[in-house]
Design a protein around this motif. Structure first.
Motif, PDB file in Angstrom:
ATOM      1  N   GLY A 221       5.641  61.779 -19.702  1.00  0.00           N
ATOM      2  CA  GLY A 221       6.487  62.429 -20.703  1.00  0.00           C
ATOM      3  C   GLY A 221       7.926  62.536 -20.246  1.00  0.00           C
ATOM      4  N   THR A 222       8.140  62.777 -18.962  1.00  0.00           N
ATOM      5  CA  THR A 222       9.505  62.913 -18.472  1.00  0.00           C
ATOM      6  C   THR A 222      10.109  61.548 -18.161  1.00  0.00           C
ATOM      7  OG1 THR A 222       8.732  63.183 -16.221  1.00  0.00           O
ATOM      8  CG2 THR A 222       9.101  65.189 -17.482  1.00  0.00           C
ATOM      9  N   ALA A 223       9.275  60.514 -18.023  1.00  0.00           N
ATOM     10  CA  ALA A 223       9.795  59.206 -17.635  1.00  0.00           C
ATOM     11  C   ALA A 223      10.091  58.325 -18.843  1.00  0.00           C
ATOM     12  CB  ALA A 223       8.786  58.498 -16.736  1.00  0.00           C
ATOM     13  N   LEU A 224       9.591  58.731 -20.016  1.00  0.00           N
ATOM     14  CA  LEU A 224       9.791  57.882 -21.186  1.00  0.00           C
ATOM     15  C   LEU A 224      10.934  58.413 -22.044  1.00  0.00           C
ATOM     16  CD1 LEU A 224       6.146  57.082 -22.317  1.00  0.00           C
ATOM     17  CD2 LEU A 224       7.728  55.619 -21.075  1.00  0.00           C
ATOM     18  N   GLN A 225      11.604  57.475 -22.687  1.00  0.00           N
ATOM     19  CA  GLN A 225      12.736  57.794 -23.528  1.00  0.00           C
ATOM     20  C   GLN A 225      12.286  57.578 -24.979  1.00  0.00           C
ATOM     21  OE1 GLN A 225      15.855  54.666 -23.657  1.00  0.00           O
ATOM     22  NE2 GLN A 225      17.019  56.169 -22.477  1.00  0.00           N
ATOM     23  N   VAL A 226      12.527  58.573 -25.820  1.00  0.00           N
ATOM     24  CA  VAL A 226      12.135  58.439 -27.225  1.00  0.00           C
ATOM     25  C   VAL A 226      13.254  57.739 -27.991  1.00  0.00           C
ATOM     26  CG1 VAL A 226      11.562  59.681 -29.352  1.00  0.00           C
ATOM     27  CG2 VAL A 226      10.707  60.503 -27.155  1.00  0.00           C
ATOM     28  N   ARG A 227      12.899  56.757 -28.791  1.00  0.00           N
ATOM     29  CA  ARG A 227      13.894  56.072 -29.625  1.00  0.00           C
ATOM     30  C   ARG A 227      13.356  55.913 -31.041  1.00  0.00           C
ATOM     31  NH1 ARG A 227      16.217  50.768 -26.654  1.00  0.00           N
ATOM     32  NH2 ARG A 227      16.877  51.704 -24.697  1.00  0.00           N
ATOM     33  N   SER A 228      14.233  56.083 -32.017  1.00  0.00           N
ATOM     34  CA  SER A 228      13.873  55.816 -33.405  1.00  0.00           C
ATOM     35  C   SER A 228      14.820  54.770 -33.964  1.00  0.00           C
ATOM     36  CB  SER A 228      13.985  57.090 -34.246  1.00  0.00           C
ATOM     37  OG  SER A 228      13.000  58.005 -33.826  1.00  0.00           O
ATOM     38  N   ALA A 229      14.314  53.921 -34.841  1.00  0.00           N
ATOM     39  CA  ALA A 229      15.170  52.923 -35.481  1.00  0.00           C
ATOM     40  C   ALA A 229      14.662  52.690 -36.895  1.00  0.00           C
ATOM     41  CB  ALA A 229      15.157  51.619 -34.685  1.00  0.00           C
ATOM     42  N   GLN A 230      15.571  52.283 -37.770  1.00  0.00           N
ATOM     43  CA  GLN A 230      15.208  52.096 -39.171  1.00  0.00           C
ATOM     44  C   GLN A 230      15.133  50.627 -39.550  1.00  0.00           C
ATOM     45  OE1 GLN A 230      18.120  52.855 -42.133  1.00  0.00           O
ATOM     46  NE2 GLN A 230      19.838  52.665 -40.710  1.00  0.00           N
ATOM     47  N   THR A 270       8.727  45.923 -39.634  1.00  0.00           N
ATOM     48  CA  THR A 270       9.030  44.992 -38.534  1.00  0.00           C
ATOM     49  C   THR A 270      10.468  45.198 -38.052  1.00  0.00           C
ATOM     50  OG1 THR A 270       7.479  43.353 -39.393  1.00  0.00           O
ATOM     51  CG2 THR A 270       9.157  42.552 -37.868  1.00  0.00           C
ATOM     52  N   ASP A 271      11.410  45.316 -38.989  1.00  0.00           N
ATOM     53  CA  ASP A 271      12.805  45.537 -38.589  1.00  0.00           C
ATOM     54  C   ASP A 271      12.984  46.871 -37.860  1.00  0.00           C
ATOM     55  OD1 ASP A 271      14.014  43.187 -39.165  1.00  0.00           O
ATOM     56  OD2 ASP A 271      15.127  43.891 -40.919  1.00  0.00           O
ATOM     57  N   ALA A 272      12.256  47.898 -38.307  1.00  0.00           N
ATOM     58  CA  ALA A 272      12.350  49.196 -37.643  1.00  0.00           C
ATOM     59  C   ALA A 272      11.831  49.087 -36.198  1.00  0.00           C
ATOM     60  CB  ALA A 272      11.550  50.246 -38.419  1.00  0.00           C
ATOM     61  N   VAL A 273      10.693  48.412 -36.019  1.00  0.00           N
ATOM     62  CA  VAL A 273      10.109  48.268 -34.675  1.00  0.00           C
ATOM     63  C   VAL A 273      11.036  47.437 -33.782  1.00  0.00           C
ATOM     64  CG1 VAL A 273       8.166  47.299 -33.369  1.00  0.00           C
ATOM     65  CG2 VAL A 273       7.735  48.618 -35.451  1.00  0.00           C
ATOM     66  N   LEU A 274      11.564  46.328 -34.320  1.00  0.00           N
ATOM     67  CA  LEU A 274      12.507  45.510 -33.529  1.00  0.00           C
ATOM     68  C   LEU A 274      13.737  46.337 -33.153  1.00  0.00           C
ATOM     69  CD1 LEU A 274      12.429  42.130 -35.536  1.00  0.00           C
ATOM     70  CD2 LEU A 274      11.476  42.530 -33.250  1.00  0.00           C
ATOM     71  N   GLY A 275      14.157  47.199 -34.073  1.00  0.00           N
ATOM     72  CA  GLY A 275      15.351  48.021 -33.830  1.00  0.00           C
ATOM     73  C   GLY A 275      15.199  48.952 -32.633  1.00  0.00           C
ATOM     74  N   THR A 276      13.984  49.426 -32.381  1.00  0.00           N
ATOM     75  CA  THR A 276      13.793  50.382 -31.278  1.00  0.00           C
ATOM     76  C   THR A 276      14.081  49.761 -29.915  1.00  0.00           C
ATOM     77  OG1 THR A 276      11.438  49.875 -31.046  1.00  0.00           O
ATOM     78  CG2 THR A 276      12.026  51.707 -32.519  1.00  0.00           C
TER      79      THR A 276
END
Ligand code: MG
Length: 387
Positions: A221-230, A270-276
């Motif tokens: 949890g502390t080693a991972l970075q959360v990212r969101s993309a649209q 697919t574009d959202a996942v690629l964006g992350t």
């Protein structure tokens, strides 16, 4: 050519009974994906490693294929030593110059540890990561404390352990079959090889019990970075076309036209996942000008995007989709779309949300000329700042 190569061997043949779970621990989930997938992705994505071979237990092929798809494996033996030996035998005909032997039960492997091992291997027969012992150590006789053991001369040994392949293979062949060995460095050392110590990593602690899983989740949890993309996509309605939404064929008086099967939902996701992972857009990976993608199922576009996230050691946590159209009604198909998107991504159905709205008869969607879809993907990726 063959002599410059480095192979990694992951030992994953255990039954994992000490965690108390029915699933062997290497196939249980940690941070949203199977334990073995963590170190597999760390090793296979390292630029100096050309091949990863996995040693599994007899009858674990199905679990392995569910965890990692079509990967290189051999079946192990009754002990860890026999399992490693089976892996070495399989590699011997096309022997690499160097080998890393890793236990799947130490999932949180960083490239930093691999770099330190490979650097040490330039000058030594073998190298292994170790950590200092911080606690005071005493001998014990049941409940009674005995003498203090000086800890300065002790260290805790982790994996991967790195070897000159020929040296390790020779040690395994010469080792008495009646004698067990808990690790490979011990075998090389007892044959006179020199084993260099490099700095280990607290993240690499072994998972043995259910409590270790909780600790590993916290570390992750502390080693991972959360990212969101649209992602956003539009396709035009056309009479005589099929209507595919989220990989589901929807009965309607017209369908969407365009590149591939024109699945506006899967394209937006697919574009959202690629964006992350900043990997561009669907058009970059599957150009509309390329006849290979004409009429194909968009499922493969999304699988490709999910594969790129997995190769970065990432985990897809959540997908949220909004469809915009006056017709058809999405409600009756919502659960099917949700389940299918989740299945393509290999995540639980409740990690996908599907919503729909009209646009109050305004604009191209309001006039029924086409459909639009918006998607947001949330992933967790290994932090680039990890050592
Ligand atoms: Mg599209």
């Amino acid at each position: 050519m063959g002599q410059s190569r480095t192979t990694a061997l992951i030992v994953a043949a255990g039954r994992g009974v000490r965690t108390g779970a029915a699933t062997p621990k290497q196939f249980a989930r940690l941070g949203g994906k199977p334990v073995i997938a963590h170190s597999y992705h760390a090793l296979s994505s390292h630029p100096a490693i050309d091949r990863v071979l996995i040693v599994i237990g007899d009858g674990q092929q199905q679990s392995l294929s569910e965890a990692l798809g079509d990967v290189d494996f051999v079946t192990g033996g009754a002990t860890r030593r026999e399992s490693v030996r089976n892996g070495l035998d399989a590699l011997a005909p096309d022997a690499p110059a160097k080998i890393l032997v890793h236990d799947a039960a130490r999932p949180l492997l960083s490239h930093g540890v691999i770099d330190r091992l490979l650097a040490a291997l330039e000058h030594h027969d073998a190298a292994m990561p170790v950590l200092p012992v911080a606690d005071t150590l005493v001998t014990s006789d049941g409940d009674t404390a005995g003498d203090v053991v000086p800890r300065e001369a002790l260290c805790r040994v982790q994996t991967p352990q790195a070897f000159d392949f020929a040296t390790l293979y020779d040690a395994h062949r010469r080792w008495p079959s009646t004698r067990d060995a808990t690790d490979d460095a011990q075998m090389v050392r007892s044959m006179g090889g020199d084993v260099h110590l490099v700095r280990g990593d607290l993240m690499l602690e072994k998972i043995t019990t259910a409590a270790d899983f909780q600790t590993a989740e916290l570390r992750l949890g502390t080693a991972l970075q959360v990212r969101s993309a649209q992602g956003f996509d539009v396709h035009r309605f056309e009479v005589g076309k099929e209507l595919w939404l989220g990989g589901i064929l929807i009965p309607h008086d017209k369908g969407l036209s365009g590149h591939s099967d024109a699945d506006v939902v899967l394209h937006a996701v697919t574009d959202a996942v690629l964006g992350t992972i900043g990997a561009g857009d669907i058009g970059l990976h599957f150009p509309p000008s390329d006849p290979r993608w004409r009429g194909v199922a968009s499922t493969q576009f999304l699988q490709h995007a999910a594969g790129l996230v997995a190769a970065r050691g990432g985990v897809i946590d959540f997908i949220d989709v909004t469809l915009m159209c006056e017709a058809p009604k999405i409600g009756p198909h919502r659960e099917a779309i949700r389940a299918n998107v989740a299945q393509i991504l290999g995540i639980p159905a409740d990690a996908v949300s599907v919503k729909a709205t009209t646009t109050e008869r305004l604009g191209f969607t309001g006039r029924g000329e086409g459909m639009a879809t918006q998607a947001i993907a949330t992933v967790r990726l290994p932090s680039p700042s990890l050592p």
